[in-house]
Enzyme design. Structure first.
Site, PDB file in Angstrom:
ATOM      1  N   GLN A 114       6.507 -18.767  45.307  1.00 57.73           N
ATOM      2  CA  GLN A 114       6.982 -19.541  46.463  1.00 57.73           C
ATOM      3  C   GLN A 114       6.539 -18.872  47.757  1.00 57.73           C
ATOM      4  O   GLN A 114       6.118 -19.536  48.699  1.00 57.73           O
ATOM      5  CB  GLN A 114       8.497 -19.706  46.393  1.00 57.73           C
ATOM      6  CG  GLN A 114       8.898 -20.515  45.168  1.00 57.73           C
ATOM      7  CD  GLN A 114      10.373 -20.778  45.056  1.00 57.73           C
ATOM      8  OE1 GLN A 114      11.165 -20.249  45.822  1.00 57.73           O
ATOM      9  NE2 GLN A 114      10.756 -21.587  44.094  1.00 57.73           N
TER      10      GLN A 114
ATOM     11  N   GLY B  93      14.541 -24.579  45.917  1.00 55.78           N
ATOM     12  CA  GLY B  93      13.914 -23.458  46.621  1.00 55.78           C
ATOM     13  C   GLY B  93      12.420 -23.702  46.836  1.00 55.78           C
ATOM     14  O   GLY B  93      11.861 -23.349  47.875  1.00 55.78           O
TER      15      GLY B  93
ATOM     16  N   ASP C  82      11.852 -17.892  34.837  1.00 52.82           N
ATOM     17  CA  ASP C  82      12.864 -18.944  34.666  1.00 52.82           C
ATOM     18  C   ASP C  82      13.351 -19.049  33.219  1.00 52.82           C
ATOM     19  O   ASP C  82      14.337 -19.734  32.943  1.00 52.82           O
ATOM     20  CB  ASP C  82      12.306 -20.297  35.122  1.00 52.82           C
ATOM     21  CG  ASP C  82      12.068 -20.330  36.633  1.00 52.82           C
ATOM     22  OD1 ASP C  82      12.682 -19.526  37.354  1.00 52.82           O
ATOM     23  OD2 ASP C  82      11.256 -21.159  37.078  1.00 52.82           O
TER      24      ASP C  82
ATOM     25  N   LYS D 148      18.326 -16.509  42.248  1.00 51.41           N
ATOM     26  CA  LYS D 148      17.897 -17.852  41.836  1.00 51.41           C
ATOM     27  C   LYS D 148      19.038 -18.834  42.153  1.00 51.41           C
ATOM     28  O   LYS D 148      19.883 -18.547  42.983  1.00 51.41           O
ATOM     29  CB  LYS D 148      17.510 -17.858  40.355  1.00 51.41           C
ATOM     30  CG  LYS D 148      16.286 -16.994  40.058  1.00 51.41           C
ATOM     31  CD  LYS D 148      15.031 -17.577  40.694  1.00 51.41           C
ATOM     32  CE  LYS D 148      13.794 -16.737  40.430  1.00 51.41           C
ATOM     33  NZ  LYS D 148      12.634 -17.207  41.183  1.00 51.41           N
TER      34      LYS D 148
HETATM   35  C1  S3P Z   1       8.491 -21.576  41.471  1.00 57.25           C
HETATM   36  C2  S3P Z   1       8.387 -20.217  41.498  1.00 57.25           C
HETATM   37  C3  S3P Z   1       9.408 -19.327  40.930  1.00 57.25           C
HETATM   38  C4  S3P Z   1      10.383 -20.057  40.016  1.00 57.25           C
HETATM   39  C5  S3P Z   1      10.818 -21.372  40.571  1.00 57.25           C
HETATM   40  C6  S3P Z   1       9.623 -22.259  40.840  1.00 57.25           C
HETATM   41  C7  S3P Z   1       7.400 -22.365  42.073  1.00 57.25           C
HETATM   42  O1  S3P Z   1      10.090 -18.729  42.012  1.00 57.25           O
HETATM   43  O2  S3P Z   1      11.514 -19.249  39.755  1.00 57.25           O
HETATM   44  O3  S3P Z   1      11.667 -22.027  39.660  1.00 57.25           O
HETATM   45  O4  S3P Z   1       7.298 -23.577  41.789  1.00 57.25           O
HETATM   46  O5  S3P Z   1       6.620 -21.781  42.841  1.00 57.25           O
HETATM   47  P1  S3P Z   1       9.514 -17.388  42.652  1.00 57.25           P
HETATM   48  O6  S3P Z   1       8.046 -17.473  42.544  1.00 57.25           O
HETATM   49  O7  S3P Z   1       9.956 -17.336  44.041  1.00 57.25           O
HETATM   50  O8  S3P Z   1      10.071 -16.298  41.769  1.00 57.25           O
END
Ligand code: S3P
Length: 428
Positions: free
Chosen positions: A167, A92, A313, A340
């Site tokens: 993200q 993701g 996480d 997730k």
């Molecule tokens: C991440 C942000 C998190 C996390 C993912 C990694 C990142 O997601 O759950 O494993 O590297 O920016 P979200 O910020 O969308 O919750």
């Protein structure tokens, strides 16, 4: 599939693999910087290798000998149009952060990934990027990948993000590098800030106040040396196992303890656990420490609100740990868990129930009544690495034998997990 049995104790020292979030960003920012970025401690997991392969398809030479990664960046406008869709695998972070970068390019591209990625919501980045003038389309029309991105001229916005997601924030800030005027993101609670810290380290103008991050367009970023600290999300399995199993003592070395990621440490303290930070230090802009845990009698707690993004996480393994804590642990405000790599609320509830736990699934979390024994079961991890590793910890605490199907999915973030866990485990 792997089979695990109740452990007598966990003892020893380990160094967990590099932080996944920081590893992704080091390759991404190195690729769009001028000059060479040299990365040590890079996580050699499938997700971060997907990021390397996406940039290789856009003309960025990346050398990776397994211990050092060298990225020969070609500058903010040096990426080439990929000849085929960019495959982000299970990651993701790759899809969402790359969408921000690709929105600012002068070419078109397609981002796709595995079956899980193609189910995860992308509207959360399509919306703000569209407000910035980008042309990002969900090809199936479902708001999910594959995404078609026609890069072009962007303008800055002040985005009020409905979710605390690093993200989403990072996609907008990265597009902001290429935008006219300044770009800001305000979140309902502060999510991990590795993008802000590392972009600044590469020479971008980024400011943060409370839950708002602001970026100004950059002329260039400059390649850097990055030493990636150990991933607290990977350390979490050993923290939980070391605390739950009586007589254990584990020293986990050089773990990133950025305050936007250290919620698990705070929760362990709330639960009365014996957890100590030693050798506090800094790697680049990121704080680190060695973490010492000893088997502890723990009590239940409530995990909610602003704490949630700092341990998002880690919630699967925290739910497992709550089974060993006396009383009712409540996890709320964590609806993000449903989107997730799997629906983690459901996966945790289903597998804990199979092991005999007293657990209730709620709309935005879980209620776990701990302090009663678990028994071995057959665990369905839904190809989700964090479910597989969390239930490996549960298996070491439970009576009898546990099997975990599709346990190979740990290669996403921790390829050697089961071997390293085995080396620290004293069996009956
Ligand atoms: C991440 C942000 C998190 C996390 C993912 C990694 C990142 O997601 O759950 O494993 O590297 O920016 P979200 O910020 O969308 O919750």
């Amino acid at each position: 599939m792997i089979t695990l049995r109740k452990a007598r104790a966990l003892k020893g020292e380990l160094t967990v693999p590099g932080d996944k979030s920081i590893s992704h960003r080091s390759v991404m920012f190195g690729s769009i910087a001028r000059g060479t970025t040299e990365i040590t401690g890079f996580l050699q997991g499938a997700d971060c290798l997907s990021t390397i392969s996406c940039f290789a398809k856009m003309g960025i030479p990346v050398e990776n000998d397994g211990s050092r990664v060298i990225v020969r960046g070609r500058g903010l406008r040096g990426l080439r149009q990929p000849e085929e869709p960019l495959d982000c695998g299970n990651s993701g972070t790759t899809v969402r952060l790359l969408s921000g970068i690709l929105s600012g390019q002068s070419f078109s591209s397609v981002l796709t990934g595995d079956a899980s990625i193609r189910r995860r919501p992308m509207k959360r980045i399509i919306d703000p990027l569209t407000l910035m003038g980008a042309d990002v389309e969900s090809i199936p029309g479902t708001g999910c990948a594959p995404l078609q991105i026609h890069g072009g001229a962007l303008h800055g916005i002040h985005y009020q993000s409905p979710v605390a997601s690093a993200q989403v924030k990072s996609a907008v800030l990265l597009a902001g590098l290429y935008s006219e005027g300044q770009t800001a993101v305000t979140e309902p609670a502060l999510s991990r800030n590795h993008t802000e810290l590392m972009l600044r380290y590469f020479g971008a103008q980024v400011d943060s106040h409370d839950t708002t991050a602001v970026i100004r367009p950059a002329d260039e970023l400059y390649g850097q040396k990055i030493s990636v600290p150990g991933d607290i999300s990977s350390a979490a399995y050993f923290i939980a196992a070391g605390l739950m199993i009586p007589g254990s003592e584990l020293l986990i070395k050089n773990v990133g303890i950025n305050p936007t990621r250290d919620g698990i440490i705070r929760v362990c303290r709330m639960m009365g656990a014996d957890i100590t930070l030693l050798n506090e230090n800094h790697e680049n802009a990121e704080p680190t420490a060695d973490i010492l845990v000893r088997g502890s009698d723990m009590k239940a707690t409530v995990i909610e609100g602003k704490l949630i993004p700092t341990l998002i996480d880690e919630l699967p393994v925290i739910a497992v740990m709550a089974c060993a804590a006396e009383g009712e642990t409540i996890i709320r405000d964590a609806a993000e868990l449903k989107i997730k790599e799997s629906n983690r609320i459901q996966a945790i509830a289903e597998n804990l129930t199979a092991m005999g736990a007293d657990v209730t699934e709620t709309e935005d979390g879980l209620i776990i009544r701990g302090g009663r024994p678990l028994h071995g079961a057959s665990i369905q991890c839904h190809m989700d690495h964090r479910i597989a590793m969390s239930f490996a910890v549960a298996a070491l605490w439970a009576e009898g034998e546990t099997t975990i199907t599709d346990s190979d999915c740990v290669s996403i973030s921790y390829p050697d997990f089961f071997r390293e866990l085995g080396q620290l485990t004293e069996s009956y």
